[in-house]
Design a protein around this motif. Sequence first.
Motif, PDB file in Angstrom:
ATOM      1  N   VAL A 152       0.864  -1.178   0.000  1.00  0.00           N
ATOM      2  CA  VAL A 152       0.000   0.000   0.000  1.00  0.00           C
ATOM      3  C   VAL A 152       0.901   1.228   0.000  1.00  0.00           C
ATOM      4  O   VAL A 152       1.747   1.382   0.886  1.00  0.00           O
ATOM      5  CB  VAL A 152      -0.932   0.018   1.225  1.00  0.00           C
ATOM      6  CG1 VAL A 152      -1.780   1.295   1.224  1.00  0.00           C
ATOM      7  CG2 VAL A 152      -1.820  -1.220   1.245  1.00  0.00           C
ATOM      8  N   VAL A 153       0.721   2.071  -0.991  1.00  0.00           N
ATOM      9  CA  VAL A 153       1.513   3.306  -1.088  1.00  0.00           C
ATOM     10  C   VAL A 153       0.591   4.493  -0.845  1.00  0.00           C
ATOM     11  O   VAL A 153      -0.352   4.728  -1.634  1.00  0.00           O
ATOM     12  CB  VAL A 153       2.194   3.432  -2.462  1.00  0.00           C
ATOM     13  CG1 VAL A 153       2.964   4.766  -2.551  1.00  0.00           C
ATOM     14  CG2 VAL A 153       3.118   2.265  -2.716  1.00  0.00           C
ATOM     15  N   LEU A 154       0.797   5.194   0.246  1.00  0.00           N
ATOM     16  CA  LEU A 154       0.006   6.391   0.560  1.00  0.00           C
ATOM     17  C   LEU A 154       0.725   7.608  -0.023  1.00  0.00           C
ATOM     18  O   LEU A 154       1.308   8.443   0.680  1.00  0.00           O
ATOM     19  CB  LEU A 154      -0.164   6.527   2.077  1.00  0.00           C
ATOM     20  CG  LEU A 154      -0.858   5.351   2.763  1.00  0.00           C
ATOM     21  CD1 LEU A 154      -0.944   5.575   4.260  1.00  0.00           C
ATOM     22  CD2 LEU A 154      -2.238   5.124   2.169  1.00  0.00           C
ATOM     23  N   GLY A 155       0.708   7.651  -1.349  1.00  0.00           N
ATOM     24  CA  GLY A 155       1.394   8.723  -2.060  1.00  0.00           C
ATOM     25  C   GLY A 155       1.528   8.332  -3.519  1.00  0.00           C
ATOM     26  O   GLY A 155       0.933   7.341  -3.971  1.00  0.00           O
ATOM     27  N   SER A 156       2.314   9.058  -4.266  1.00  0.00           N
ATOM     28  CA  SER A 156       2.503   8.818  -5.690  1.00  0.00           C
ATOM     29  C   SER A 156       3.802   8.077  -5.945  1.00  0.00           C
ATOM     30  O   SER A 156       4.714   8.069  -5.096  1.00  0.00           O
ATOM     31  CB  SER A 156       2.501  10.149  -6.446  1.00  0.00           C
ATOM     32  OG  SER A 156       1.243  10.787  -6.331  1.00  0.00           O
ATOM     33  N   VAL A 157       3.892   7.467  -7.112  1.00  0.00           N
ATOM     34  CA  VAL A 157       5.093   6.754  -7.546  1.00  0.00           C
ATOM     35  C   VAL A 157       5.679   7.549  -8.716  1.00  0.00           C
ATOM     36  O   VAL A 157       5.052   7.681  -9.774  1.00  0.00           O
ATOM     37  CB  VAL A 157       4.770   5.301  -7.961  1.00  0.00           C
ATOM     38  CG1 VAL A 157       6.039   4.596  -8.428  1.00  0.00           C
ATOM     39  CG2 VAL A 157       4.121   4.547  -6.815  1.00  0.00           C
ATOM     40  N   SER A 158       6.879   8.060  -8.503  1.00  0.00           N
ATOM     41  CA  SER A 158       7.495   8.950  -9.491  1.00  0.00           C
ATOM     42  C   SER A 158       8.027   8.184 -10.695  1.00  0.00           C
ATOM     43  O   SER A 158       8.276   6.975 -10.614  1.00  0.00           O
ATOM     44  CB  SER A 158       8.649   9.722  -8.831  1.00  0.00           C
ATOM     45  OG  SER A 158       8.184  10.470  -7.737  1.00  0.00           O
ATOM     46  N   PRO A 159       8.261   8.876 -11.838  1.00  0.00           N
ATOM     47  CA  PRO A 159       8.907   8.223 -12.978  1.00  0.00           C
ATOM     48  C   PRO A 159      10.277   7.698 -12.569  1.00  0.00           C
ATOM     49  O   PRO A 159      11.003   8.355 -11.806  1.00  0.00           O
ATOM     50  CB  PRO A 159       9.040   9.351 -14.007  1.00  0.00           C
ATOM     51  CG  PRO A 159       8.003  10.338 -13.616  1.00  0.00           C
ATOM     52  CD  PRO A 159       7.899  10.264 -12.117  1.00  0.00           C
ATOM     53  N   GLY A 160      10.615   6.482 -13.015  1.00  0.00           N
ATOM     54  CA  GLY A 160      11.890   5.871 -12.664  1.00  0.00           C
ATOM     55  C   GLY A 160      11.846   5.127 -11.335  1.00  0.00           C
ATOM     56  O   GLY A 160      12.828   4.477 -10.949  1.00  0.00           O
ATOM     57  N   ALA A 161      10.737   5.185 -10.602  1.00  0.00           N
ATOM     58  CA  ALA A 161      10.591   4.439  -9.359  1.00  0.00           C
ATOM     59  C   ALA A 161       9.907   3.102  -9.654  1.00  0.00           C
ATOM     60  O   ALA A 161       9.241   2.923 -10.687  1.00  0.00           O
ATOM     61  CB  ALA A 161       9.793   5.252  -8.341  1.00  0.00           C
ATOM     62  N   GLU A 162      10.051   2.178  -8.734  1.00  0.00           N
ATOM     63  CA  GLU A 162       9.501   0.835  -8.961  1.00  0.00           C
ATOM     64  C   GLU A 162       8.882   0.320  -7.667  1.00  0.00           C
ATOM     65  O   GLU A 162       9.531   0.356  -6.611  1.00  0.00           O
ATOM     66  CB  GLU A 162      10.611  -0.108  -9.439  1.00  0.00           C
ATOM     67  CG  GLU A 162      10.094  -1.477  -9.886  1.00  0.00           C
ATOM     68  CD  GLU A 162      11.211  -2.301 -10.485  1.00  0.00           C
ATOM     69  OE1 GLU A 162      11.253  -2.446 -11.728  1.00  0.00           O
ATOM     70  OE2 GLU A 162      12.056  -2.815  -9.708  1.00  0.00           O
ATOM     71  N   VAL A 163       7.660  -0.157  -7.790  1.00  0.00           N
ATOM     72  CA  VAL A 163       6.982  -0.784  -6.642  1.00  0.00           C
ATOM     73  C   VAL A 163       6.646  -2.221  -7.022  1.00  0.00           C
ATOM     74  O   VAL A 163       6.150  -2.472  -8.125  1.00  0.00           O
ATOM     75  CB  VAL A 163       5.718  -0.008  -6.222  1.00  0.00           C
ATOM     76  CG1 VAL A 163       6.096   1.318  -5.570  1.00  0.00           C
ATOM     77  CG2 VAL A 163       4.794   0.232  -7.401  1.00  0.00           C
ATOM     78  N   LEU A 164       6.969  -3.150  -6.128  1.00  0.00           N
ATOM     79  CA  LEU A 164       6.748  -4.581  -6.371  1.00  0.00           C
ATOM     80  C   LEU A 164       6.038  -5.199  -5.169  1.00  0.00           C
ATOM     81  O   LEU A 164       6.264  -4.772  -4.019  1.00  0.00           O
ATOM     82  CB  LEU A 164       8.063  -5.324  -6.600  1.00  0.00           C
ATOM     83  CG  LEU A 164       9.017  -4.860  -7.690  1.00  0.00           C
ATOM     84  CD1 LEU A 164      10.047  -3.902  -7.124  1.00  0.00           C
ATOM     85  CD2 LEU A 164       9.720  -6.071  -8.300  1.00  0.00           C
ATOM     86  N   ALA A 165       5.241  -6.233  -5.430  1.00  0.00           N
ATOM     87  CA  ALA A 165       4.579  -6.985  -4.357  1.00  0.00           C
ATOM     88  C   ALA A 165       4.290  -8.396  -4.834  1.00  0.00           C
ATOM     89  O   ALA A 165       4.017  -8.609  -6.024  1.00  0.00           O
ATOM     90  CB  ALA A 165       3.289  -6.301  -3.923  1.00  0.00           C
ATOM     91  N   ASP A 166       4.365  -9.357  -3.916  1.00  0.00           N
ATOM     92  CA  ASP A 166       3.990 -10.724  -4.254  1.00  0.00           C
ATOM     93  C   ASP A 166       2.478 -10.863  -4.370  1.00  0.00           C
ATOM     94  O   ASP A 166       1.981 -11.833  -4.951  1.00  0.00           O
ATOM     95  CB  ASP A 166       4.535 -11.698  -3.209  1.00  0.00           C
ATOM     96  CG  ASP A 166       6.054 -11.826  -3.283  1.00  0.00           C
ATOM     97  OD1 ASP A 166       6.629 -11.488  -4.345  1.00  0.00           O
ATOM     98  OD2 ASP A 166       6.662 -12.256  -2.274  1.00  0.00           O
ATOM     99  N   ASP A 167       1.738  -9.917  -3.785  1.00  0.00           N
ATOM    100  CA  ASP A 167       0.278  -9.902  -3.921  1.00  0.00           C
ATOM    101  C   ASP A 167      -0.100  -8.622  -4.655  1.00  0.00           C
ATOM    102  O   ASP A 167       0.521  -8.279  -5.646  1.00  0.00           O
ATOM    103  CB  ASP A 167      -0.377 -10.012  -2.542  1.00  0.00           C
ATOM    104  CG  ASP A 167      -1.833 -10.461  -2.613  1.00  0.00           C
ATOM    105  OD1 ASP A 167      -2.299 -10.821  -3.718  1.00  0.00           O
ATOM    106  OD2 ASP A 167      -2.505 -10.459  -1.563  1.00  0.00           O
ATOM    107  N   SER A 168      -1.093  -7.929  -4.193  1.00  0.00           N
ATOM    108  CA  SER A 168      -1.604  -6.764  -4.925  1.00  0.00           C
ATOM    109  C   SER A 168      -0.882  -5.476  -4.532  1.00  0.00           C
ATOM    110  O   SER A 168      -0.210  -5.404  -3.494  1.00  0.00           O
ATOM    111  CB  SER A 168      -3.108  -6.610  -4.682  1.00  0.00           C
ATOM    112  OG  SER A 168      -3.796  -7.748  -5.176  1.00  0.00           O
ATOM    113  N   ILE A 169      -1.074  -4.437  -5.366  1.00  0.00           N
ATOM    114  CA  ILE A 169      -0.486  -3.119  -5.120  1.00  0.00           C
ATOM    115  C   ILE A 169      -1.605  -2.081  -5.120  1.00  0.00           C
ATOM    116  O   ILE A 169      -2.431  -2.037  -6.054  1.00  0.00           O
ATOM    117  CB  ILE A 169       0.559  -2.755  -6.199  1.00  0.00           C
ATOM    118  CG1 ILE A 169       1.742  -3.735  -6.137  1.00  0.00           C
ATOM    119  CG2 ILE A 169       1.055  -1.311  -6.018  1.00  0.00           C
ATOM    120  CD1 ILE A 169       2.761  -3.530  -7.241  1.00  0.00           C
TER     121      ILE A 169
END
Length: 237
Positions: A152-169
């Motif tokens: 869970v990301v309480l914010g934005s994901v900038s260009p060039g950033a990466e978010v990963l999860a084994d389940d949902s995002i």
Amino acid sequence: MVERDNELKGTTFTISVLHISDGEPERIRQLLAEKVAQAPYFFNCAPLVINVSRLEQIPDFEQLKELVESEEFVLVGITGARSEEMKTAAKAVGLAVMASGKSRKSEPEPAPAPAVPEVVPEPEPAPLIPSKVHVGPVRSGQQIYAAGTSLVVLGSVSPGAEVLADDSIHIYGTLRGRAIAGAKGNPQARIYCQQLQAELLSIAGTFQLSDALPTGLIQQPVHVRLDNEQLRIDRIK
């Protein structure tokens, strides 16, 4: 001198049962003679019960008793009597009226206890792993990974950033970087974001680049899932 009280005790004896289908004396005599011929010493003075359940008429029990005793048997009673009259006639000549195991009128046997179903212990649930929560933006060059759980990301994901999860995002902001859900192959994983401007979307290895995103869904709140091994992007209403 020790006096003993008379006692009445139950016990079990083996008694031969002769099944007859008619009261014809000679036929009965022949049946008994055949039995005696098979084991002369065994049947000498052997007790005998006659099953009369096949007889339609009441036989001459006095004659029947004499015939049986002439063959060295001891007639002790009858079983299978079809009527009260037949029972009374047998008792009149000193014969016992006996009930077979199947016809005996007695207290009904208790119903068998219901089978206790085998209790199969339920498998213990896998330990619950709380979702990983990141508060604030995910900056360019930064990577956030939720191993074995959701992110869970309480914010934005900038260009060039990466978010990963084994389940949902779940992204409560704008997704401009890369989002990789089901990183270890979970096809049920999903991606949610408040504004879609992603560089890459991926679920369980199936991915889609920014140039293939539906133009009508750019900067819209969306829900991404796998459908027939293809990514499906729907607007959250």
